[in-house]
Design an enzyme around this catalytic site. Structure first.
Site, PDB file in Angstrom:
ATOM      1  N   ARG A  99       0.839  -1.284   0.019  1.00 34.32           N
ATOM      2  CA  ARG A  99       0.017   0.068   0.004  1.00 34.32           C
ATOM      3  C   ARG A  99       0.920   1.265  -0.077  1.00 34.32           C
ATOM      4  NH1 ARG A  99      -2.427  -3.521  -1.388  1.00 34.32           N
ATOM      5  NH2 ARG A  99      -4.518  -4.334  -0.404  1.00 34.32           N
ATOM      6  N   SER A 115     -11.804   0.502   2.577  1.00 31.61           N
ATOM      7  CA  SER A 115     -11.171  -0.178   3.673  1.00 31.61           C
ATOM      8  C   SER A 115     -10.651   1.004   4.729  1.00 31.61           C
ATOM      9  CB  SER A 115     -10.284  -1.034   3.285  1.00 31.61           C
ATOM     10  OG  SER A 115      -9.414  -1.644   4.858  1.00 31.61           O
ATOM     11  N   GLU A 131      -6.086   4.091   6.640  1.00 34.99           N
ATOM     12  CA  GLU A 131      -6.007   4.162   5.117  1.00 34.99           C
ATOM     13  C   GLU A 131      -6.425   5.373   4.627  1.00 34.99           C
ATOM     14  OE1 GLU A 131      -5.076   0.838   2.068  1.00 34.99           O
ATOM     15  OE2 GLU A 131      -6.809  -0.292   3.453  1.00 34.99           O
TER      16      GLU A 131
END
Length: 303
Positions: A177, A227, A297
């Site tokens: 990520r 998410s 996130e």
């Protein structure tokens, strides 16, 4: 510099349809949260992007670059200066054999369908992921065993002085990520991806399976930023949150999804403060019960 002056500067080289004044950010984020941006600009080509950057720098105007806002949480006070949205007006794509080259504003799901129509494999996992190609490449978005780092070949970026150049995949320093473009001193404009020739029906079947799985497990019917937390080493964020008894937990109009605890959803006109308070509460409870740190996130923007 006041908003009217910034607007006048942008209108010197952009048509009226591409410059919006006091634009509500809740109209441009999947969370449906956020106060007004002083000015929003909607460039259609790389020349306009570089001009916007140069003018902002020359006039000390703060600016922020976004895709279609699927991972953004904007403060209720909004954003000062200029927001440059690289989405609906900045979304050309072309295919040459097994290479796809596209602008950063192409929706990731649309790109996966372009790959399908060309019988190219490698983007099946992207079907149903919200957001633009640019955001996905920068965040190294992934699912079901695939991620953008698997397919990116090279990118075109512009730095804060308006200089254009290419970066090869190896220079992006990909990890989970993350890539080097998150450091914020370069803006992704175009991406070149290398896929594998495949069978149309096999690719389509895989995409449909992933889409069905998302629909069954994720709260796609409610506003969210996807998410909410990164996967902590050795754990799954959603499972930890559910074990902590927080599924369905609510603060104001924000709620931990009762369908998938890894999502925070806007159920009733949630504010920035509602979401931030809920994120903080979830982090504290998971830390207290399991001694695991959850990292959000969601990108927080605003003044």
């Amino acid at each position: 510099m006041d908003v009217t002056k910034i607007y006048e500067i942008m209108r010197e080289f952009l048509p009226e349809s591409q410059v919006k004044i006091n634009e509500p950010m809740k109209k441009h984020t999947s969370f449906r949260i956020g106060g007004p941006a002083d000015i929003m600009v909607l460039p259609t080509n790389i020349g306009e992007v570089t001009s916007i950057i140069k003018v902002c720098r020359q006039n000390d105007i703060p600016f922020f670059v976004m895709g279609n806002g699927t991972n953004l949480l904007v403060k209720d006070e909004g954003i000062r200066g200029v927001v440059m949205k690289l989405a609906q007006n900045f979304n050309d794509a072309n295919v040459n054999k097994n290479i796809i080259r596209c602008k950063a504003g192409v929706p990731l799901s649309a790109l996966s369908r372009i790959a399908l129509e060309s019988s190219l494999s490698g983007l099946e996992f992207a079907n149903g992921i919200p957001g633009t190609v640019g955001g996905a490449v920068v965040m190294n978005a992934g699912a079901y065993g695939g991620e953008m780092a698997d397919v990116v070949k090279k990118v075109t970026v512009v730095d804060m002085n308006g200089r254009l150049y290419e970066m090869q995949k190896e220079e992006l320093d990909y990890s989970y990520r993350r890539c080097i473009l998150q450091d914020g001193d370069r803006i992704l404009l175009e991406v070149e991806m290398e896929l594998l020739p495949g069978n149309y029906e096999d690719i389509k079947r895989q995409m449909e399976e992933f889409a069905a799985c998302r629909k069954a497990k994720q709260p796609l019917n409610l506003p969210s930023a996807g998410s909410a937390f990164k996967r902590p080493p050795g754990h799954f964020a959603g499972a930890l949150i559910e074990k902590a008894g927080l599924k369905g937990y609510r603060i104001g109009g924000a709620m931990v999804s009762d369908k998938h605890a890894g999502f925070i959803v806007n159920v009733e006109n949630a504010t920035f403060k509602d979401v931030i308070s809920l994120i903080s509460h979830v982090q504290k409870e998971v830390k207290r019960k399991f001694n695991v740190d959850l990292e959000s996130e969601i990108k927080i923007i605003g003044d």
